[in-house]
Design a protein around this motif. Structure first.
Motif, PDB file in Angstrom:
ATOM      1  N   ILE B   6       0.772  -1.275   0.123  1.00  0.00           N
ATOM      2  CA  ILE B   6      -0.134  -0.023  -0.080  1.00  0.00           C
ATOM      3  C   ILE B   6       0.798   1.224  -0.065  1.00  0.00           C
ATOM      4  CG2 ILE B   6      -1.746   1.174   1.166  1.00  0.00           C
ATOM      5  CD1 ILE B   6      -2.134  -1.579   2.810  1.00  0.00           C
ATOM      6  N   GLN B  20      -3.002   4.016  -1.896  1.00  0.00           N
ATOM      7  CA  GLN B  20      -3.079   3.342  -3.388  1.00  0.00           C
ATOM      8  C   GLN B  20      -2.853   1.588  -2.821  1.00  0.00           C
ATOM      9  OE1 GLN B  20      -1.680   5.601  -6.414  1.00  0.00           O
ATOM     10  NE2 GLN B  20      -2.377   4.186  -7.883  1.00  0.00           N
ATOM     11  N   PHE B  21      -3.599   0.842  -3.337  1.00  0.00           N
ATOM     12  CA  PHE B  21      -3.520  -0.358  -3.039  1.00  0.00           C
ATOM     13  C   PHE B  21      -2.741  -1.108  -4.447  1.00  0.00           C
ATOM     14  CE2 PHE B  21      -5.608  -1.060   0.857  1.00  0.00           C
ATOM     15  CZ  PHE B  21      -6.436   0.149   0.771  1.00  0.00           C
ATOM     16  N   TYR B  23      -1.961  -4.057  -7.147  1.00  0.00           N
ATOM     17  CA  TYR B  23      -2.848  -4.770  -8.225  1.00  0.00           C
ATOM     18  C   TYR B  23      -3.386  -6.198  -7.368  1.00  0.00           C
ATOM     19  CZ  TYR B  23      -4.467  -7.782 -12.236  1.00  0.00           C
ATOM     20  OH  TYR B  23      -5.133  -8.418 -13.008  1.00  0.00           O
ATOM     21  N   MET B  25      -3.438  -6.907  -4.286  1.00  0.00           N
ATOM     22  CA  MET B  25      -4.269  -6.530  -2.911  1.00  0.00           C
ATOM     23  C   MET B  25      -5.594  -6.060  -3.665  1.00  0.00           C
ATOM     24  SD  MET B  25      -2.432  -4.567   0.068  1.00  0.00           S
ATOM     25  CE  MET B  25      -3.552  -5.232   1.087  1.00  0.00           C
ATOM     26  N   GLN B  26      -5.913  -5.469  -4.623  1.00  0.00           N
ATOM     27  CA  GLN B  26      -7.210  -5.218  -5.122  1.00  0.00           C
ATOM     28  C   GLN B  26      -7.756  -6.209  -5.534  1.00  0.00           C
ATOM     29  OE1 GLN B  26      -8.336  -1.414  -5.983  1.00  0.00           O
ATOM     30  NE2 GLN B  26      -6.794  -0.971  -7.070  1.00  0.00           N
ATOM     31  N   SER B  28      -7.267  -9.611  -4.752  1.00  0.00           N
ATOM     32  CA  SER B  28      -7.631 -10.589  -3.727  1.00  0.00           C
ATOM     33  C   SER B  28      -8.647 -10.383  -2.874  1.00  0.00           C
ATOM     34  CB  SER B  28      -6.221 -10.804  -3.166  1.00  0.00           C
ATOM     35  OG  SER B  28      -6.015  -9.796  -2.108  1.00  0.00           O
ATOM     36  N   SER B  29      -9.134  -9.054  -2.903  1.00  0.00           N
ATOM     37  CA  SER B  29     -10.321  -8.969  -1.969  1.00  0.00           C
ATOM     38  C   SER B  29     -11.537  -8.986  -2.781  1.00  0.00           C
ATOM     39  CB  SER B  29     -10.221  -7.368  -1.694  1.00  0.00           C
ATOM     40  OG  SER B  29     -10.179  -6.503  -2.649  1.00  0.00           O
ATOM     41  N   ARG B 174      -0.471  -7.520 -16.357  1.00  0.00           N
ATOM     42  CA  ARG B 174      -1.618  -6.545 -15.890  1.00  0.00           C
ATOM     43  C   ARG B 174      -1.283  -5.913 -14.460  1.00  0.00           C
ATOM     44  NH1 ARG B 174      -5.612  -9.345 -18.355  1.00  0.00           N
ATOM     45  NH2 ARG B 174      -5.602 -10.749 -16.921  1.00  0.00           N
ATOM     46  N   MET B 177       1.473  -3.163 -15.196  1.00  0.00           N
ATOM     47  CA  MET B 177       0.803  -1.907 -15.935  1.00  0.00           C
ATOM     48  C   MET B 177       0.035  -1.295 -14.810  1.00  0.00           C
ATOM     49  SD  MET B 177       1.484  -1.194 -18.829  1.00  0.00           S
ATOM     50  CE  MET B 177       0.029  -0.102 -19.605  1.00  0.00           C
ATOM     51  N   VAL B 178      -0.616  -1.987 -13.787  1.00  0.00           N
ATOM     52  CA  VAL B 178      -1.365  -1.344 -13.036  1.00  0.00           C
ATOM     53  C   VAL B 178      -0.426  -0.512 -11.811  1.00  0.00           C
ATOM     54  CG1 VAL B 178      -2.932  -1.564 -10.861  1.00  0.00           C
ATOM     55  CG2 VAL B 178      -3.437  -2.450 -13.326  1.00  0.00           C
TER      56      VAL B 178
END
Lengths: 730, 237
Positions: B6, B20-21, B23, B25-26, B28-29, B174, B177-178
């Protein structure tokens, strides 16, 4: 199923429906006396992990004026192979894919830092798009450029002036778009040079985006850049209209300031003329507003007719004209994201989440939905409030008394996701003193047809029923069936809908009147004795919801800019029940050494020196450290191993906030503050001022922090309410 | 596990910009929302309690803001299990693993193998474009413009590509890129296209051309086998 609470929860989990009343008064007269209408919140695409799609066409009732879908409330005779429709009692015998389009419409009148951040976000999004999606790019500033996407080396674009309004036909001609001679989507794709499959043009488009320059026209001192957003949007709408009518498509407008040129302009280019405020609007001093709203509404309706949605990503420190442009998203189901700069985590992550996937690895977004509502004959549908347009479908179930978008039993939602929720309002038409209808249950069927992100068309059918009850003899049961959370949101949406066309004070008066009537009907009290007034548990939270709704930014606009108010209202009329309630009455949890975290009253008495508060308003997450906590933190006790529990106490609200930050769309602001901090105002303005400088010593010293305001407190509000409810003259 | 982290928001450009999390972390939730905080308290006026019943005060609290309080109470709470990565109060965290910097040629080998294989059937222009971008990736690596995290993830991407795990490779592209768009945006689309084109190739093409690292391994094993055969031959004679 012992209680109505369990019934409500189970039905929501299964159907995605929350009704204001779960027992329906059986006559029209009684229903109007209930004050809160028979209504419900419906989330068409509620995530149902254990509901696989059925691989055959739905079985429809054969009566031409009915066509309800076979559902569990129907009686089925398997031997005779017939089923009886529960809506019209008819006895019935027992019996290809378009790509998604993403069109980027990008403002180049940005500061270099913002443009760089936006370039990167757009490049990143190419990796997030569905692989077979079509993609297009229009850039604008003073002029508009429609970019031809190809696999060849040279990039070409068609340039339009930002001041000249063109008809759709002229735009089609200038872009060389022929009338589609084929309805086969793959062939249509090949014939459109401006909308190409992302997997074919990603290399060139990445470079094209990387080379985007700021609008080259110099901006003189004291002036705003000339931004021709209106024409850019009309070209985008016409482009999609002419190439992919009735296919799922998403126009995404990225803008860093207000439209200053051409139709739809919101403010002129002279900086000394500020963009309109609510005061300007009230004094009829907003010269461009009506015309701009009309212009954008026309565009929005055209897009909606074609099933195309429009997102607005507006990042700027000043207003960008959301008040005038909001219909583009509100009518089509598109997103509005409001931020300070494209170079912020709020924009970047919110934008990433547009492309988020569900537990099956499929995109959450869906397109081109139509919702049809069918009712059993004792009910009619009055209207809907949410991100939809009317399909003008008349029929026997359409009520003449409109609430929200009425006069129809079908609506269109061009873009939606699993949290999109519509409010639907019904009218009981059974006459007073006529016997309770046969079978004793009223039914509503929701038929949602939509295009899934995998391009497949699907139908989802939800059918609900509730018992009828005679209000004379069963009023306590009806009262027990009241869902105060759903009712609060349903009434709030009505209030916000009214606020768009009526004067603010009138809406508040209407809201107050409804609350008083409800309390008069269902409160327990002795006449003229306010102190005797009590509300049962199923209504006990409702007055507080109304109190906070009256103070909310949805109905109190003068603390915000017109753009902010538009943005808050946009979010409010589409979110599901839980998020909507948070917006009306923020959640407040308290963390301390005295016990586990617990919810506390949204009241200044909850602000204590040795407590940490976490407040969620949906738009902001605020962690507020009480005075003592702040001093301990400053002294650094959390770094010392023997005070590990203090470190954990500080961490606990942060962990809870993280859960929310990881999933919410759009991303909220995150505020870490403490007693005396300037950012503490976010908390202080939300809590009810039960202690002001007028009554600081009303009940003892250490009861909480005083708030300096003359707002009426919840205490005073409740006292007034009780007085009026028990009075025989009110 | 440097994929779960984060970062702070950009407080200079956006007031109260949220953190900001990454990729991972986002993504997986995903799952049904937990609605951790959703309870409310009814006002006392309607339930018959007296108003203003605040919570009992801690004995350490003093009556005036100016005098400093004693220290916080010691001990007591049992710690909950910590999540993979957490925000820290007023700041950020991330678990940083001490991964060694991978070898550039190890990372490049599967990419170049894939490109060579693609040249047999994919348009020349596309292959040349991909090659140009792979060269840019190489230049940026050599001139120290890529962070360790990007290098490590590219190493993993290469391995996935080598093992024909297309979805895994795609997912890593991906995530890069994020999380690291400013480092990778110019060349990553070439890697993306390479994965997409390679996975669509005729399977025969993929098997006739062995990836370099695989060929080396086979050679190695063949060498190891030789002495045994000789011994066996000797003992038989």
């Amino acid at each position: 199923m012992a209680t109505f609470q369990e019934f409500i929860q189970q039905n929501e989990d299964r159907d995605g429906v929350r009704c204001s009343w779960n027992l329906w008064p059986s006559s029209r007269l009684e229903a109007t006396r209930m004050v809160v209408p028979v209504s419900c919140l419906f989330t068409p695409l509620k995530e149902r992990p254990n509901l696989p799609p059925v691989q055959y066409e739905p079985v429809l009732c054969s009566r031409a004026t009915c066509k309800a879908v076979l559902n569990p409330l129907c009686q089925v005779d398997f031997r005779a192979k017939i089923w009886a429709c529960n809506f019209c009692f008819q006895r019935n015998p027992r019996g290809p894919a378009a790509p998604l389009v993403f069109l980027y419409v990008v403002d180049t009148c940005l500061e270099e830092e913002d443009l760089q951040a936006l370039r990167e976000s757009l490049q990143m999004s190419l990796s997030l798009l569905p692989p077979n999606a079509l993609v297009g790019l229009i850039t604008f500033g003073r002029m508009i450029q429609v970019h031809e996407l190809s696999c060849e080396g040279i990039s070409k674009s068609y340039v339009f002036r930002g001041t000249k309004e063109l008809t759709p036909k002229q735009i089609h001609e200038m872009l060389g778009l022929m009338k589609p001679t084929t309805s086969v989507p793959q062939e249509a794709a090949a014939s459109c040079r401006f909308l190409q499959p992302v997997h074919k043009v990603d290399l060139n488009l990445t470079d094209l985006l990387g080379e985007l320059q700021r609008d080259p026209w110099p901006v003189p001192q004291g002036k705003r850049p000339l931004r021709s957003t209106g024409i850019a949007l009309s070209i985008a709408v016409a482009l999609l209209e002419g190439t992919f009518p009735n296919t799922g498509a998403r126009m995404m407008l990225f803008t860093g300031g207000p439209p200053t040129q051409g139709p739809g302009m919101v403010v002129g280019d002279e900086l000394k003329t500020p963009i309109r405020s609510w005061h300007d609007i009230q004094k009829d001093n907003a010269h461009h507003m009506k015309k701009a709203i009309k212009y954008h509404e026309a565009l929005a309706n055209r897009a909606a007719v074609n099933g195309h949605s429009i997102d607005i990503y507006a990042c700027a420190l000043d207003q960008t004209g959301l008040l005038e442009m909001k219909c583009l998203s509100n009518l089509t189901g598109g997103h509005i994201v409001m931020g300070d700069s494209f170079n912020t985590s709020l924009f970047k992550q919110t934008f990433q989440r547009v492309f988020s996937k569900d537990y099956n690895g499929e995109f959450r977004m869906a397109f081109g939905a139509s919702l049809e509502v069918k009712t059993s004959r004792e009910l009619k549908v009055s209207g809907a409030i949410g991100p939809c347009v009317s399909l003008n479908a008349k029929g026997p179930s359409v009520s003449e008394n409109e609430m929200g978008v009425g006069g129809t039993c079908q609506w269109k939602i061009c873009s939606l996701n699993p949290s999109t929720t519509l409010a639907l309002y019904f009218e009981v038409v059974n006459q007073h003193n006529s016997p309770i209808p046969q079978g004793g249950r009223g039914a509503i069927q929701f038929v949602t047809q939509y295009q899934h992100s995998n391009t497949q068309r699907r139908i989802r059918v939800t059918t609900i029923a509730r018992n009828w009850a005679d209000a004379q003899s069963q009023i306590q049961h009806i009262e027990a069936s009241f869902d105060q959370e759903a009712a609060a949101v349903l009434m709030a949406r009505l209030g916000v809908f009214r606020a768009e066309s009526e004067e603010g004070p009138d809406v508040l008066r209407w809201l107050d009147r409804q609350l008083i009537r409800l309390c008069q009907k269902f409160g327990q009290y002795n006449k003229e004795d306010p102190n005797s007034f009590r509300l049962s548990e199923s209504l006990s939270l409702y007055p507080q919801f109304m109190f906070h709704l009256r103070r909310s930014p949805f109905l109190q606009v003068f603390n915000n800019s017109p753009d902010e108010s538009s943005y808050y209202r946009h979010q409010f009329v589409r979110q599901d029940l839980t998020q909507s309630l948070i917006m009306i009455q923020p959640i407040l949890y308290s963390y301390s050494f005295h016990g586990p975290p617990e919810p506390v009253l949204l009241d200044s008495s909850s602000i204590l020196p040795d407590h940490i508060l976490l407040m969620d308003t949906f738009f902001q997450l605020v962690i507020y450290h009480g005075e003592t906590i702040a001093q301990w933190r400053k002294a650094g006790y959390q770094e010392m191993p023997e005070y590990e529990n203090f470190r954990q106490l500080l961490q606990a609200p942060v962990d809870d906030a993280q859960e929310i930050l990881q999933t919410r769309f759009p991303m909220p602001r995150y505020i870490d503050t403490e007693h005396g901090g300037s950012q503490a105002r976010f908390l202080l303005s939300k809590v009810n001022p039960s202690q002001t400088h007028n009554n600081l010593y009303a009940w003892g010293q250490e009861a909480g922090a005083p708030i300096l305001t003359d707002d009426v407190s919840l205490q005073v509000f409740m006292d007034h309410l009780k007085k009026l409810a028990v009075s025989s003259s009110a | 596990m440097d994929n779960f982290y984060i970062k702070p928001g950009n407080q200079e450009r956006g007031w109260n910009d949220p953190p900001q999390f990454s990729y991972d972390m986002q993504t997986s939730s995903v799952g049904p929302k937990r609605n951790v905080l959703n309870k409310r308290v009814p006002p006392p006026q309607l339930t018959g309690q007296s108003p203003g019943t605040g919570l009992p005060l801690s004995p350490a609290v003093s009556s005036g803001p100016s005098s400093s309080p004693g220290p916080p109470p010691v001990g007591g709470l049992t710690p909950p299990p910590p999540p993979k990565s957490r925000m820290s109060p007023g700041g950020v965290t991330g678990s940083v693993s001490a991964e060694n910097e991978p070898n550039l040629s190890d990372v490049q080998a599967p990419l170049l193998w894939a490109l060579t294989t693609c040249r047999q059937s994919v348009k020349k222009q596309v292959c040349d474009d991909v090659e140009r971008r792979l060269k840019l990736f190489e230049e940026m690596w050599k001139s120290g413009k890529l962070s360790l995290a990007v290098k490590c993830r590219m190493n993993r991407l290469s391995q996935e590509l080598n093992n024909k795990r297309w979805d895994a490779a795609d997912d890593i592209h991906r995530s890069l890129m994020v999380d690291y768009v400013n480092e990778v945006s110019q060349w990553m689309v070439g890697v993306k296209r390479l994965i997409a084109e390679t996975r669509n190739l005729n399977p025969e093409l993929l098997h006739t051309e062995e990836a370099p690292s695989n060929a080396e391994e086979k050679l190695h094993k063949a060498e190891e086998a030789l002495p045994q055969t000789e011994e066996a031959a000797q003992s038989n004679s």
